[in-house]
Design a protein around this motif. Structure first.
Motif, PDB file in Angstrom:
ATOM      1  N   GLY A 178       0.823  -1.191   0.000  1.00 16.74           N
ATOM      2  CA  GLY A 178       0.000   0.000   0.000  1.00 16.74           C
ATOM      3  C   GLY A 178       0.865   1.251   0.000  1.00 16.74           C
ATOM      4  N   TYR A 179       0.425   2.258  -0.715  1.00 17.22           N
ATOM      5  CA  TYR A 179       1.156   3.521  -0.770  1.00 17.22           C
ATOM      6  C   TYR A 179       0.188   4.641  -1.114  1.00 17.22           C
ATOM      7  N   ILE A 229      -3.435  -6.093   2.061  1.00 21.20           N
ATOM      8  CA  ILE A 229      -2.049  -5.760   1.727  1.00 21.20           C
ATOM      9  C   ILE A 229      -1.133  -6.400   2.761  1.00 21.20           C
ATOM     10  N   ALA A 232       3.051  -1.531   3.914  1.00 22.53           N
ATOM     11  CA  ALA A 232       2.594  -0.227   3.430  1.00 22.53           C
ATOM     12  C   ALA A 232       3.534   0.880   3.872  1.00 22.53           C
ATOM     13  N   MET A 286      -5.003   2.325   4.877  1.00 23.28           N
ATOM     14  CA  MET A 286      -4.002   1.264   4.809  1.00 23.28           C
ATOM     15  C   MET A 286      -3.987   0.433   6.087  1.00 23.28           C
ATOM     16  N   THR A 321      -3.210   6.874   5.248  1.00 18.97           N
ATOM     17  CA  THR A 321      -2.750   5.865   6.189  1.00 18.97           C
ATOM     18  C   THR A 321      -3.902   5.144   6.877  1.00 18.97           C
TER      19      THR A 321
END
Length: 332
Positions: free
Chosen positions: A39-40, A86, A89, A77, A74
């Protein structure tokens, strides 16, 4: 940001594959069990991650990352880690620590991505003549992307720094994306919101929103979190360590090719070339992303968030468990 994300997806599909001859003399790993869902946030800070891809560093390290963009940041995430969507991250330090302190997910902070602090810009609608300074925001509503996000956490911190009464010292309206936040402060759904300065600047320039002030995080801005399952498997798989070795090379490539970075940011993301250059003067990526300063996480970030009442039940939290022992993530 949707246009930026589409442009990014299109750019990634055109990335060249490394030439076979470029692998001569390099240590390659089996890619078995090395798929990694990452994740980004699709902003300028992500550039070294994609330089590592375009230059073939992930392939050399034997990892196959699948990058999943989270435009709401965030907080989303954290939810994705909890729901096993995910594995790892890159997000805001304050968001990770707040999530761990409130037992919102099972993950650990495993690395530091950006060493420099984040400049949080405080914005309102350009049409809001009633808001001219931070002092005008006492008792007002802050728009946030989601509960637990950086925009949520830092609004708490701002309220405490300003000495505003109440617990919490600010009121919130959860609005999701950056685009929604910009619209809300113009339409009256919120009075202000907080977002990274250079991401906001384009919208100051076009007079959609106006700048009120800034607040800086007193800790490294971007850190890396991994699901406990991935952390526990690391001694056998070395997946995190190999990913980190590739990212370190991506950071080095970013530093050695500043105009290439400007071109990538201004072409694929929502920034002008001039703003990209100005941002690059302020950012300091970590020399080794596998390193975490435990004292910063435990003694500073946790303590400040506790004092700001961002962490609801701090007495039950053990911040020593938030961070892993980083030598396990190094690949020689």
């Amino acid at each position: 940001m949707t246009a930026a994300r589409n442009a990014l997806t299109k750019w990634l599909s055109t990335l060249p594959k490394p030439l076979a001859s470029s692998n001569a003399g390099r240590k390659l790993y089996s890619t078995a069990a090395s798929g990694l869902r990452i994740g980004y946030v699709p902003e300028h800070f992500s550039t070294p991650l994609f330089f590592a891809k375009s230059e073939g560093y992930y392939k050399d390290a034997g990892v196959s990352p699948e990058f999943k963009p989270f435009i709401t940041g965030t907080g989303d995430m954290i939810k994705a880690l909890k729901e096993n969507d995910i594995d790892l991250a890159v997000g805001l330090t304050e968001g990770w620590v707040a999530g761990l302190g409130n037992n919102r997910a099972e993950y650990k902070i495993v690395g530091t991505y950006v060493q420099s602090p984040l400049r949080w810009a405080i914005s309102t609608g350009d049409n809001r003549d009633d808001v001219k300074s931070i002092a005008d925001l006492q008792g007002k509503i802050f728009g946030v992307s989601r509960i637990g996000s950086g925009s949520f956490v830092m609004a708490f911190v701002l309220g405490r720094e300003q000495g505003w009464p109440g617990n919490p010292p600010v009121s919130f309206n959860v609005l999701g994306s950056f685009k929604n936040l910009r619209g809300a402060v113009r339409d009256g759904e919120a009075d202000a919101f907080m977002w990274e300065y250079f991401t906001s600047k384009k919208y100051y320039d076009n007079r959609e929103i106006k700048y009120i002030g800034s607040i800086y995080t007193p800790w490294p801005s971007w850190t890396i979190a991994a699901a406990n399952k991935l952390v526990n498997a690391e001694p056998e798989t070395r997946t995190i360590g190999r990913f980190f070795s590739a990212v370190n090379k991506g950071v080095k490539h970013f530093r050695q090719n500043p105009e290439k970075a400007v071109d990538y940011i201004s072409t694929n993301l929502d920034y002008t070339a001039d703003d990209a250059r100005e941002w690059m003067k302020t950012v300091n990526f970590a020399d080794d992303v596998s390193v975490v300063d435990r004292s910063v996480i435990i003694d500073k970030t946790f303590a400040i968030l506790h004092d700001a009442n961002v962490i609801e039940n701090a007495e039950a939290a053990d911040p020593k468990m938030f961070v892993t022992d980083t030598p396990v993530f190094k690949v020689q």
